[in-house]
Design an enzyme around this catalytic site. Structure first.
Site, PDB file in Angstrom:
ATOM      1  N   ALA A 143       0.949  -1.189   0.360  1.00  0.00           N
ATOM      2  CA  ALA A 143       0.315   0.173  -0.053  1.00  0.00           C
ATOM      3  C   ALA A 143       0.735   1.335  -0.100  1.00  0.00           C
ATOM      4  O   ALA A 143       0.745   2.007  -0.320  1.00  0.00           O
ATOM      5  CB  ALA A 143      -1.136  -0.231   0.696  1.00  0.00           C
ATOM      6  N   TYR A 144       1.279   1.602   0.594  1.00  0.00           N
ATOM      7  CA  TYR A 144       3.064   2.451   0.455  1.00  0.00           C
ATOM      8  C   TYR A 144       3.192   2.602   0.012  1.00  0.00           C
ATOM      9  O   TYR A 144       3.611   3.446  -0.988  1.00  0.00           O
ATOM     10  CB  TYR A 144       3.541   2.455   2.084  1.00  0.00           C
ATOM     11  CG  TYR A 144       4.782   3.943   2.538  1.00  0.00           C
ATOM     12  CD1 TYR A 144       3.808   5.203   2.433  1.00  0.00           C
ATOM     13  CD2 TYR A 144       6.115   3.212   2.301  1.00  0.00           C
ATOM     14  CE1 TYR A 144       5.119   6.030   2.839  1.00  0.00           C
ATOM     15  CE2 TYR A 144       7.005   4.652   2.698  1.00  0.00           C
ATOM     16  CZ  TYR A 144       6.394   5.576   3.260  1.00  0.00           C
ATOM     17  OH  TYR A 144       7.013   6.799   2.694  1.00  0.00           O
ATOM     18  N   GLY A 145       4.054   1.630  -1.014  1.00  0.00           N
ATOM     19  CA  GLY A 145       4.732   1.765  -2.445  1.00  0.00           C
ATOM     20  C   GLY A 145       3.640   2.312  -3.334  1.00  0.00           C
ATOM     21  O   GLY A 145       5.034   3.199  -3.632  1.00  0.00           O
ATOM     22  N   ALA A 147       1.404   4.308  -2.954  1.00  0.00           N
ATOM     23  CA  ALA A 147       0.742   5.124  -2.826  1.00  0.00           C
ATOM     24  C   ALA A 147       2.421   6.400  -3.356  1.00  0.00           C
ATOM     25  O   ALA A 147       2.353   7.402  -3.906  1.00  0.00           O
ATOM     26  CB  ALA A 147       0.776   5.642  -1.443  1.00  0.00           C
ATOM     27  N   LYS A 148       2.829   6.313  -3.065  1.00  0.00           N
ATOM     28  CA  LYS A 148       4.118   6.890  -3.462  1.00  0.00           C
ATOM     29  C   LYS A 148       4.639   6.362  -5.121  1.00  0.00           C
ATOM     30  O   LYS A 148       5.267   7.739  -5.551  1.00  0.00           O
ATOM     31  CB  LYS A 148       5.827   5.744  -2.435  1.00  0.00           C
ATOM     32  CG  LYS A 148       5.729   6.373  -0.419  1.00  0.00           C
ATOM     33  CD  LYS A 148       5.758   8.054  -1.151  1.00  0.00           C
ATOM     34  CE  LYS A 148       5.423   8.683   0.638  1.00  0.00           C
ATOM     35  NZ  LYS A 148       5.340  10.074   0.414  1.00  0.00           N
TER      36      LYS A 148
END
Length: 273
Positions: A143-145, A147-148
């Site tokens: 998820a974080y990757g 978003a980035k």
């Protein structure tokens, strides 16, 4: 006096960048969700503290307009954000939505407010803190990757849109920084050993991650170097791993990285020369 508008200035890279630019004679509009956390920043010369919650579109418009009405902003530094980590199937839906609302949508809405200003003045810079996780996919960063990578996509698109207007657009890419970066969700569940190996991989033989000082200096460089450059690794950890990734075929890298993190010989694996 030149002016930089910084989001997420209460801690970490944002706080250190506020201090660095103020000490170098710039006016800094330091925005943060809770202005009471500004602390000593408020005492620095030419630092203006304003409230900004990236999940509040109305406040994004009001704070951006207040800054643009009062100052000829030279640089927008999108730095606010946080992370969540965990096996993808274990990440709660509401946490994924909250992450994207802050890191992706909030950053986009702030950027939209400043684009007409930069187009009209035909100059300036829009910088965004993304992450090595937005370049190299990492376990538990689904998820974080993502978003980035969304932020990276915005940066790259805006590079083309704004270059004809003389506006620099670039990504500031941390790899591993010793800050109080928020990860309210951090689930290991079966990936404990892989996480430890990944940390060792990111540390790359160092005892600890670098502090935010290197990132602040990199932001200063990006603003002042006059280079037509899109990606700026902000610290020694990211710089080496970013160059390694860029120098390898993606299929070769995935095999190397998997063996490094999960393979039987991962503990003894070394970087290719």
């Amino acid at each position: 006096m030149k002016t930089i508008f910084i989001t997420g200035a209460s801690s970490g890279i944002g706080r250190e960048t506020t201090r660095y630019f103020a000490e170098h004679g710039w006016r800094v509009i330091a925005t943060m969700r809770n202005p009471q956390k500004a602390g000593s920043l408020s005492a620095l010369p030419h630092v203006v503290v304003l409230p900004l919650d990236l999940t509040n579109p109305k406040q994004i418009r009001e704070t951006s307009r207040k800054a643009l009405d009062a100052y000829d902003v030279d640089v927008l530094f999108n730095n606010a954000g946080y992370g969540i980590m965990g096996p993808f199937e274990k990440l709660p839906e509401h946490e994924i939505r909250k992450l994207f609302e802050t890191d992706v949508l909030g950053t986009m809405l702030v950027t939209q407010q400043f684009i007409p200003h930069f187009k009209a003045r035909k100059g300036g810079a829009i910088l965004t803190t993304t992450s090595l996780a937005g370049i190299i996919a990492l376990p538990r960063d689904g998820a974080y990757g993502a978003a980035k990578r969304a932020q990276q996509g915005m940066v790259e698109s805006l590079y083309y849109e704004l270059k004809p207007f003389g506006v620099k657009v670039a990504a500031m890419i941390p790899g591993g920084t010793s800050t109080h970066f928020q990860t309210p969700v951090n689930i290991l569940d079966g990936y404990e050993e892989a996480a430890a190996r990944q940390r060792a991989y990111l540390l790359d033989g160092n005892a600890a991650f670098p502090g935010p000082e290197q990132a602040a200096e990199t932001v200063w460089t990006a603003v002042n170097d006059g280079r037509d450059q899109l990606n700026y690794p902000t610290d020694r950890v990211c710089r080496k791993l970013y160059e390694q990734y860029q120098g390898m075929d993606i299929e070769d890298f995935k095999t190397y990285f998997y063996d490094r993190i999960f393979g039987a010989s991962a503990a003894e694996a070394s970087f290719p020369q």
